[in-house]
Design a protein around this motif. Structure first.
Motif, PDB file in Angstrom:
ATOM      1  N   VAL A  55       0.842  -1.185   0.000  1.00 47.94           N
ATOM      2  CA  VAL A  55       0.000   0.000   0.000  1.00 47.94           C
ATOM      3  C   VAL A  55       0.882   1.241   0.000  1.00 47.94           C
ATOM      4  CG1 VAL A  55      -1.772   1.303   1.243  1.00 47.94           C
ATOM      5  CG2 VAL A  55      -1.822  -1.201   1.275  1.00 47.94           C
ATOM      6  N   LEU A  57       0.511   4.942   0.869  1.00 46.76           N
ATOM      7  CA  LEU A  57      -0.500   5.539   1.737  1.00 46.76           C
ATOM      8  C   LEU A  57      -0.135   6.976   2.106  1.00 46.76           C
ATOM      9  CD1 LEU A  57      -3.017   5.110   3.582  1.00 46.76           C
ATOM     10  CD2 LEU A  57      -1.437   4.204   5.303  1.00 46.76           C
ATOM     11  N   CYS A  70      -2.952   2.854   8.634  1.00 51.85           N
ATOM     12  CA  CYS A  70      -1.790   1.970   8.766  1.00 51.85           C
ATOM     13  C   CYS A  70      -1.956   1.037   9.959  1.00 51.85           C
ATOM     14  CB  CYS A  70      -0.513   2.802   8.910  1.00 51.85           C
ATOM     15  SG  CYS A  70       1.019   1.838   8.856  1.00 51.85           S
ATOM     16  N   VAL A  81       3.752  -1.207   3.820  1.00 49.11           N
ATOM     17  CA  VAL A  81       3.206   0.138   3.627  1.00 49.11           C
ATOM     18  C   VAL A  81       4.338   1.111   3.352  1.00 49.11           C
ATOM     19  CG1 VAL A  81       1.976   2.056   4.708  1.00 49.11           C
ATOM     20  CG2 VAL A  81       1.211  -0.287   5.114  1.00 49.11           C
ATOM     21  N   ALA A 101       4.801   1.572   9.294  1.00 47.77           N
ATOM     22  CA  ALA A 101       5.144   1.788   7.884  1.00 47.77           C
ATOM     23  C   ALA A 101       6.546   1.256   7.616  1.00 47.77           C
ATOM     24  CB  ALA A 101       5.060   3.266   7.532  1.00 47.77           C
TER      25      ALA A 101
END
Length: 246
Positions: A55, A57, A70, A81, A101
């Motif tokens: 992802v 983000l 997240c 992420v 992340a």
């Protein structure tokens, strides 16, 4: 005849349609399949309906911000992420790393750099299991092939980067590494914000140290960087007598 592997799927989440379009274009040219979402709730819905491989983000989103998204993604599974943050918002970037992340890119950013970061994270997550024996030290056991890590309290919930960082330390007990060396060895980058390393060391300490404020396993070497000081931090192929393996 062996069929080619399916393209990796990336979910791009940003409320700016121009950013979504540009990022999607670069990722698609790099061979990825791209899905889109323009707010936090939509991102979670799409991720649940069709789980992505990664992802991208944005931090600032309507509905739910990137940090909340997240956290919820991490609670549902280990999807990587890459977070997009505003330039100069160091506290936000650090917070993003602390909630799980794997990497971040600051706006305005180079789409080519973003693609490189995405590919780097996916190489780590999609790499075949590393051969070799379990790694041990300081009461920790890391199995590189199974990608599991345990401590005195049981299984450790580590992100991709935290696992790779711990494994690297255990492979080199007693050696002091600079943050630049760790970034190159663990992240595979020769450039980037070194606070990424600092934050991951901090997060890892919270998961492996009895008292993260007074670390005894991953210690700071002032003026240099970090060193793993756990006793017996060498690899072996078997357990000590009576020791339970993961």
């Amino acid at each position: 005849m062996t069929e080619p592997p399916a393209p990796r799927r990336v979910l791009v989440v940003d409320d700016d349609p121009t950013v979504r379009e540009v990022v999607a274009g670069y990722l698609e040219r790099a061979g990825f399949t791209v899905d889109h979402a323009d707010d936090g709730p939509a991102a979670l819905t799409r991720a649940q309906a069709s789980p992505p491989d990664l992802v991208v983000l944005d931090l600032m989103l309507p509905g739910l911000d990137g940090l909340q998204v997240c956290r919820r993604l991490r609670a549902a599974g280990p999807v990587p992420v890459v977070m997009l943050t505003a330039r100069g918002a160091e506290e936000d970037r650090i917070t993003g790393l602390e909630v799980g992340a794997d990497d971040y890119v600051t706006k305005p950013f180079s789409p080519r750099e973003l693609v490189l970061r995405v590919e780097s994270v996916l190489r780590r997550t999609g790499a075949p299991p590393a051969a070799g024996p379990r790694l041990r030290g300081g009461g920790l056991v890391v199995d590189p092939a199974a990608r599991t890590a345990t401590g005195p309290g049981g299984r450790l919930a580590l992100t991709v980067r935290e696992f790779d960082l711990l494994a690297h330390f255990l492979r080199h007990p007693g050696r002091a590494f600079t943050r630049e060396e760790l970034m190159s060895a663990v992240w595979g980058w020769d450039f980037g914000d070194l606070s990424t390393v600092t934050v991951h060391v901090r997060r890892l300490r919270h998961k492996v140290e009895r008292d993260p404020a007074r670390p005894v396993l991953i210690t700071t070497v002032w003026g240099v960087g970090y060193r793993f000081d756990g006793s017996g931090g060498t690899a072996d192929t078997g357990a000590a007598e009576g020791e339970d393996l993961p």
